[in-house]
Motif scaffolding. Structure first.
Motif, PDB file in Angstrom:
ATOM      1  N   VAL A 181      11.378  30.466  37.537  1.00  0.00           N
ATOM      2  CA  VAL A 181      12.260  29.379  37.965  1.00  0.00           C
ATOM      3  C   VAL A 181      11.603  28.523  39.036  1.00  0.00           C
ATOM      4  O   VAL A 181      11.625  27.288  38.969  1.00  0.00           O
ATOM      5  CB  VAL A 181      13.596  29.950  38.489  1.00  0.00           C
ATOM      6  N   GLY A 182      11.017  29.168  40.037  1.00  0.00           N
ATOM      7  CA  GLY A 182      10.544  28.418  41.190  1.00  0.00           C
ATOM      8  C   GLY A 182       9.233  27.693  41.010  1.00  0.00           C
ATOM      9  O   GLY A 182       9.025  26.629  41.596  1.00  0.00           O
ATOM     10  N   ALA A 183       8.315  28.218  40.186  1.00  0.00           N
ATOM     11  CA  ALA A 183       6.960  27.673  40.212  1.00  0.00           C
ATOM     12  C   ALA A 183       6.430  27.154  38.879  1.00  0.00           C
ATOM     13  O   ALA A 183       5.943  26.027  38.810  1.00  0.00           O
ATOM     14  CB  ALA A 183       5.999  28.738  40.766  1.00  0.00           C
ATOM     15  N   LEU A 184       6.504  27.919  37.808  1.00  0.00           N
ATOM     16  CA  LEU A 184       5.649  27.630  36.658  1.00  0.00           C
ATOM     17  C   LEU A 184       6.339  27.072  35.416  1.00  0.00           C
ATOM     18  O   LEU A 184       5.749  26.255  34.711  1.00  0.00           O
ATOM     19  CB  LEU A 184       4.890  28.907  36.270  1.00  0.00           C
ATOM     20  N   LEU A 185       7.551  27.501  35.113  1.00  0.00           N
ATOM     21  CA  LEU A 185       8.120  27.138  33.815  1.00  0.00           C
ATOM     22  C   LEU A 185       8.410  25.647  33.687  1.00  0.00           C
ATOM     23  O   LEU A 185       8.071  25.034  32.670  1.00  0.00           O
ATOM     24  CB  LEU A 185       9.394  27.938  33.550  1.00  0.00           C
ATOM     25  N   GLY A 186       9.047  25.060  34.683  1.00  0.00           N
ATOM     26  CA  GLY A 186       9.412  23.648  34.603  1.00  0.00           C
ATOM     27  C   GLY A 186       8.223  22.740  34.335  1.00  0.00           C
ATOM     28  O   GLY A 186       8.212  21.974  33.355  1.00  0.00           O
ATOM     29  N   PRO A 187       7.190  22.772  35.184  1.00  0.00           N
ATOM     30  CA  PRO A 187       6.019  21.921  34.930  1.00  0.00           C
ATOM     31  C   PRO A 187       5.359  22.202  33.580  1.00  0.00           C
ATOM     32  O   PRO A 187       4.877  21.272  32.922  1.00  0.00           O
ATOM     33  CB  PRO A 187       5.075  22.279  36.089  1.00  0.00           C
ATOM     34  N   TYR A 188       5.343  23.462  33.146  1.00  0.00           N
ATOM     35  CA  TYR A 188       4.709  23.809  31.876  1.00  0.00           C
ATOM     36  C   TYR A 188       5.469  23.201  30.692  1.00  0.00           C
ATOM     37  O   TYR A 188       4.858  22.584  29.799  1.00  0.00           O
ATOM     38  CB  TYR A 188       4.642  25.331  31.727  1.00  0.00           C
TER      39      TYR A 188
END
Length: 478
Positions: free
Chosen positions: A44-51
């Motif tokens: 949630v905080g770091a990787l999924l959104g940008p990916y």
């Protein structure tokens, strides 16, 4: 419960059956925080959104349409992830109170928690296979994982009043948060290293830089699911199954009884005005906290780097700040547990809210350098862990016996159901003023209003109205 029984009678009878303060069970409970924090930090905080956004933009272009919702409008590659975030939050608002109500009517709390946990684990692990044009399926998996994460958290939090007496609640809650910060931070640090070194490691095997980083991100998402599931197994081994405190009424299923219990819980809240006032105060100041955390990266990048997050040095600096806050939060949770021991839980939370207010004022008027960014991040980390851990433990003392899961379902909804207010205010102020500083300053409304409402909330009376004892009353009988 019969007419002659009080909540205190029910609680005392229950504690004689399953004694609280068992060190083995408490450690198992805290271990689940270590386990599930990996999902929140890495996914949630770091990787999924940008990916997922990068996959969508590679498919349809930077502002291309990925979903056509007819008269509602179109969803673009830049905005589709936020749509799935909104769906995940909305689903939790509908589901979590019902989950809590059902759990109070059965002895299935631990099993339900395990079901939600491992459904979330499975959905998180399946994110590894999201590549190319499967980004919409990635959004669906995220909704499932986030929904299951929330369902498990409601049940997890509801164990706190059962496994500890009131005098140990702050300590256990704070140490649980500290262990969560440590576990989530360790895996996130390892994943950041993996993403950073992937291009050089995979170049000999014919991977281009972008493909190598994408594979590293997918492995990181998989690792979060495996971490969550592996350590949760040992947590469940130590948590004990308890018999239901409320019997299922004749002719009703768990689902219909859950809806009935939910309605009763809201009626009960009207009879516990100080508990209700505390919930509203928490709703306000926690919305401010979550918005500061969510907007901190954009604010720091915009104020320190020309071009904001598009500046080549900005992402690495922001990620370093993020990790710093994660690890410093451990000390913050433990420090405020000690402050609460000296001053009382309510006063300790009030102190944290004064500091939160000072942070946004300082960011508005004085923030200029990278050194100040590190100092602000350290202060945020200290009050972040403390305010969240103590808020949970204080609320756990205001819950009538037999209603733990129901009340924590509403507690979680009070956090998620209004989490759009702070970001909405922030975005409106940015649009009107063109300044992130004014936008951040506007969040002081949430901290000050929450602080004032908490200040005039009689938390001692709320605890007694719920049929519980104050921590010092428990200590005096030991």
């Amino acid at each position: 419960m019969s007419r002659d029984e009080t909540p205190a009678d029910v609680r005392e009878a229950w504690e004689r059956t399953v004694p609280p303060n068992d060190r083995r069970e408490i450690f198992g409970w805290m271990l689940y925080d270590w386990a599930n924090s990996a999902f929140y930090t890495t996914v949630v905080g770091a990787l999924l959104g940008p990916y997922l956004i990068a996959l969508a933009q590679a498919d349809v272009g930077r502002t291309g349409v990925v979903l056509d919702l007819g008269f509602v409008g179109s969803v673009t590659a830049q905005s589709f992830y936020q749509l799935f975030v909104a769906v995940a939050v909305g689903s939790q608002v509908l589901l979590l109170p019902i989950v809590g109500a059902i759990a109070d009517y059965s002895n299935l709390k631990k099993r339900l928690m395990a079901v939600f946990c491992y459904m979330g684990v499975l959905a998180t692990c399946l994110l590894f296979f999201v590549t190319g044009r499967l980004y919409l399926w990635g959004g669906v998996l995220f909704v499932v994982a986030n929904l299951c994460y929330g369902g498990a958290i409601v049940l997890y939090n509801s164990f706190l009043p059962e496994i500890t007496t009131e005098d140990r609640r702050d300590r256990v809650s704070s140490r649980g948060f500290a262990l969560g910060y440590l576990g989530g931070g360790l895996l996130l640090a390892l994943n950041f290293v993996l993403v950073a070194v992937a291009p050089s490691l995979l170049a000999p095997y014919g991977y281009a830089e972008g493909a190598a980083r994408a594979l590293a991100v997918r492995i990181s998402l998989l690792s979060a699911g495996l971490w969550w599931g592996f350590f949760a197994f040992f947590a469940f081994r130590r948590l004990r199954t308890r018999e239901a405190r409320k019997r299922l009424p004749p002719g009703k299923s768990y689902l219909t009884a859950g809806f009935t219990q939910l309605a009763e819980t809201f009626r009960e809240l009207r009879r516990l005005p100080h508990t209700l006032k505390y919930l509203v105060a928490y709703l306000l100041y926690n919305d401010g906290i979550q918005t500061v955390i969510g907007s901190a990266a954009v604010f720091i990048a915009a104020e320190l780097f020309a071009g904001g997050l598009d500046h080549p040095d900005a992402p690495s600096f922001v990620l370093s700040i993020f990790l710093f806050v994660q690890f410093m939060g451990i000390g913050g949770a433990l420090l405020f547990e000690r402050i609460a021991r000296l001053t009382g839980t309510k006063r300790a939370i009030l102190v944290s809210l004064v500091i939160w207010s000072g942070i946004v004022v300082y960011a508005f008027g004085f923030f200029e350098t990278r050194a100040q960014a590190w100092a602000m991040a350290g202060l945020i980390a200290v009050v972040l862990g403390g305010s969240q851990a103590l808020s949970r433990s204080l609320f756990s003392q205001m819950i009538p016996a037999g209603r733990e899961a129901s009340f924590f379902g509403i507690y979680e909804v009070s956090e998620r159901g209004t989490s759009w207010l702070g970001p909405l205010v922030f975005s409106i102020v940015v649009a009107r003023t063109g300044s992130f500083r004014y936008a951040l300053l506007s969040l002081i409304f949430f901290f000050v209003s929450g602080l004032l409402l908490l200040l005039f909330t009689d938390t001692d009376r709320a605890i007694h109205q719920a049929g519980n004892r104050l921590p010092e009353e428990v200590e005096s009988t030991e």
